[in-house]
Write a protein that holds these residues in place. Structure first.
Motif, mmCIF file in Angstrom:
data_model
loop_
_atom_site.group_PDB
_atom_site.id
_atom_site.type_symbol
_atom_site.label_atom_id
_atom_site.label_comp_id
_atom_site.label_asym_id
_atom_site.label_seq_id
_atom_site.Cartn_x
_atom_site.Cartn_y
_atom_site.Cartn_z
ATOM 1 N N UNK A 1 -0.179 6.186 -0.898
ATOM 2 C CA UNK A 1 0.343 6.347 0.259
ATOM 3 C C UNK A 1 0.856 4.341 -0.054
ATOM 4 N N UNK A 2 0.632 3.285 0.315
ATOM 5 C CA UNK A 2 1.183 2.236 1.127
ATOM 6 C C UNK A 2 1.521 1.431 -0.777
ATOM 7 N N UNK A 3 1.070 1.957 -1.896
ATOM 8 C CA UNK A 3 1.801 1.331 -2.438
ATOM 9 C C UNK A 3 3.335 2.530 -3.015
ATOM 10 N N UNK A 4 3.221 3.177 -2.479
ATOM 11 C CA UNK A 4 4.081 3.826 -2.981
ATOM 12 C C UNK A 4 5.334 3.868 -1.996
ATOM 13 N N UNK A 5 5.004 3.205 -0.637
ATOM 14 C CA UNK A 5 6.525 3.149 -0.307
ATOM 15 C C UNK A 5 6.617 1.360 -0.924
ATOM 16 N N UNK A 6 5.934 0.892 -0.623
ATOM 17 C CA UNK A 6 5.772 -0.427 -1.526
ATOM 18 C C UNK A 6 7.167 -0.641 -2.667
#
Ligand SMILES: Cc1cc2nc3c(=O)[nH]c(=O)nc-3n(C[C@H](O)[C@H](O)[C@H](O)COP(=O)(O)OP(=O)(O)OC[C@H]3O[C@@H](n4cnc5c(N)ncnc54)[C@H](O)[C@@H]3O)c2cc1C
Length: 457
Positions: free
Chosen positions: A417-422
């Motif tokens: 989820x975090x890498x996606x948003x980045x």
């Protein structure tokens, strides 16, 4: 371009749009018997030559996200929130990837250990937003590492994606890339409408298996891991311990075909049942995946039959097997920076941090077993989402660039989820500033991520 405009243009152009891309209808070769040109290589694999043909342009967009798992969902929303025109392509009929369609329900690594020995929440931003929405609809249990209801997950993520203005295209698989040197000009897609191409300025590979960087000819390694199939059981609350011959669940373990009734979910009486599966499997070999699918379905069915015959368990029913086979790892990007286990165990700080992930299990570091409670929170650098060759591609989710020792933490849902948003924010800034993703202003990236409520450590 929106769907309606595409159809209008297609009609005006008599159904044949070239937009300067060299595509000719292969009428001459179609008159020949295509099997006359069959060739074979050293391994005796036969090849035919696909006739050249015109491919309609289905849409044109700023940002094109391929794969609607945890990473693709946050990538698309984040890009759209920067103001970029964004499309999201998903081969199945829902968002969430393995998290929902794979029935892999616990959202792990929401928390991690800070330098003051406190367990703090690290997953903020869109991951947290999805979690809070799930809470509101009763689709999540537990305060740390929540377990979700997959149908609530599909509903919540779809609503957030649509509300943010992303154009979603389900039932569609990305099959190839239209390369212009190191730039992906478009991604070929296939669905019931046929084969077409979506032209894009920036592409984000969230396929889990790195389909796009593979097709673009970028650098990666193909890791083998254990593949399993998750299923759910219903009527767990009807298990009758007063029945003569009843054996507790833990005593059921160890029988042939190990029977498990799994763990609770937000849906009363419904448990999810993980499967370690078989080690050392190639997640990109379709024949292998088919064989595993058949083997696992049989195993789940046999276990279920045995469970039903066990006194006290007669009412339990098999609710479903996952629509997505449980591939834990396959292609992993060789990007601009390979994140190491050591980086993550030593509170290493990165100037280009795009988010922070946490802990979910015991890991081995320097020959010592480090329990979840002692595992430091860890920063993820932007460069680990950036490929070595392709100019307008970013990669998020379980196939971003990390060393194998970090696999257990890198593939986990909060990290995805975090890498996606980045990646989504970076793609949006690359569009706004008309610069290659690898050249975007890192200060601006961190500012926008902070505006989107991401915790940077
Ligand atoms: C059995 C198992 C148990 C696990 N348990 C946990 C757990 O308890 N907690 C946890 O946090 N993590 C767990 N994980 C890991 C986690 O579920 C995954 O690593 C995570 O979901 C990966 O997210 P992703 O977005 O990178 O990819 P995925 O979830 O794999 O999503 C990728 C999406 O892209 C789509 N797609 C792929 N190729 C194409 C294409 N060419 N065209 C169009 N669409 C495409 C797929 O259909 C899919 O929807 C588990 C994994 C497995 C397999």
């Amino acid at each position: 371009m929106k769907r309606r405009d595409f159809f209008t243009n297609a009609i005006l152009a008599g159904g044949g749009i070239t937009l300067g891309i060299q595509c000719k209808r292969g009428t001459e070769s179609q008159e020949q018997n295509p099997l006359e040109s069959v060739t074979s290589d050293l391994s005796n694999t036969k090849f035919v030559t696909e006739p050249q043909r015109e491919i309609p342009v289905f849409a044109e967009t700023d940002v094109l996200v391929i794969g609607g798992g945890p990473a693709g969902t946050t990538a698309a929303i984040a890009a759209s929130r920067t103001g970029a025109d964004t499309w999201l392509i998903e081969r199945y009929n829902h968002l969430g990837g393995l998290w929902t369609g794979g029935i892999v329900l616990p959202l792990y690594s929401t928390h991690g250990l800070d330098k003051n020995n406190r367990q703090i929440q690290v997953m903020y931003g869109l991951g947290n937003e999805i979690w809070q929405e799930l809470r509101k609809v009763g689709g999540s249990i537990y305060e740390v590492d929540p377990v979700i209801d997959p149908e609530a997950g599909k509903y919540v993520m779809e609503k957030m994606v649509v509300t943010s203005g992303v154009q979603v295209l389900y039932h569609t698989i990305a099959t190839n890339v239209l390369m212009d040197g190191n730039i992906i000009r478009g991604v070929f897609i296939e669905n019931k409408s046929g084969r077409s191409v979506i032209l894009a300025k920036v592409v984000i590979d969230c396929t889990g298996d790195g389909d796009i960087f593979h097709l673009a000819g970028d650098n990666y390694i193909n890791l083998k891991g254990n593949i399993g199939l998750v299923h759910r059981l219903g009527n767990i609350d009807k298990i009758d311990s007063s029945k003569p011959g009843f054996v507790r669940f833990d005593k059921l373990l160890g029988r042939e075909g190990k029977i498990s009734i799994g763990r609770e979910t937000p849906v009363p009486g419904v448990n999810w049942n993980n499967m370690h599966g078989i080690d050392d499997q190639d997640g990109t070999d379709a024949l292998n995946l088919s064989d595993l699918q058949i083997t696992f379905r049989q195993k789940i069915w046999d276990n279920f039959q045995a469970l039903k015959k066990t006194p006290g368990y007669e009412s339990v029913f098999l609710l479903d097997t996952a629509s997505q086979l449980g591939v834990r790892v396959s292609r992993v990007l060789e990007g601009q920076y390979k994140l190491t286990l050591k980086d993550t165990m030593t509170y290493r700080r990165f100037d280009d941090v795009i988010g922070v992930s946490g802990a979910w299990t015991t890991i081995l570091f320097n020959g010592k077993r480090i329990p979840k409670q002692k595992r430091p929170l860890w920063q993820i650098p932007y460069r680990s989402l950036v490929p070595q060759k392709t100019d307008n591609l970013l990669v998020a989710g379980r196939c971003f660039c990390f060393e194998q020792e970090l696999l257990e933490d890198a593939r986990i849902i909060a990290t995805c989820l975090i890498t996606g948003q980045g990646a989504g924010v970076a793609a949006g800034l690359s569009i706004r500033d008309r610069t290659r993703p690898r050249d975007i202003d890192i200060g601006g990236l961190k500012k926008e991520l902070t505006n989107q409520d991401v915790y940077l450590g």
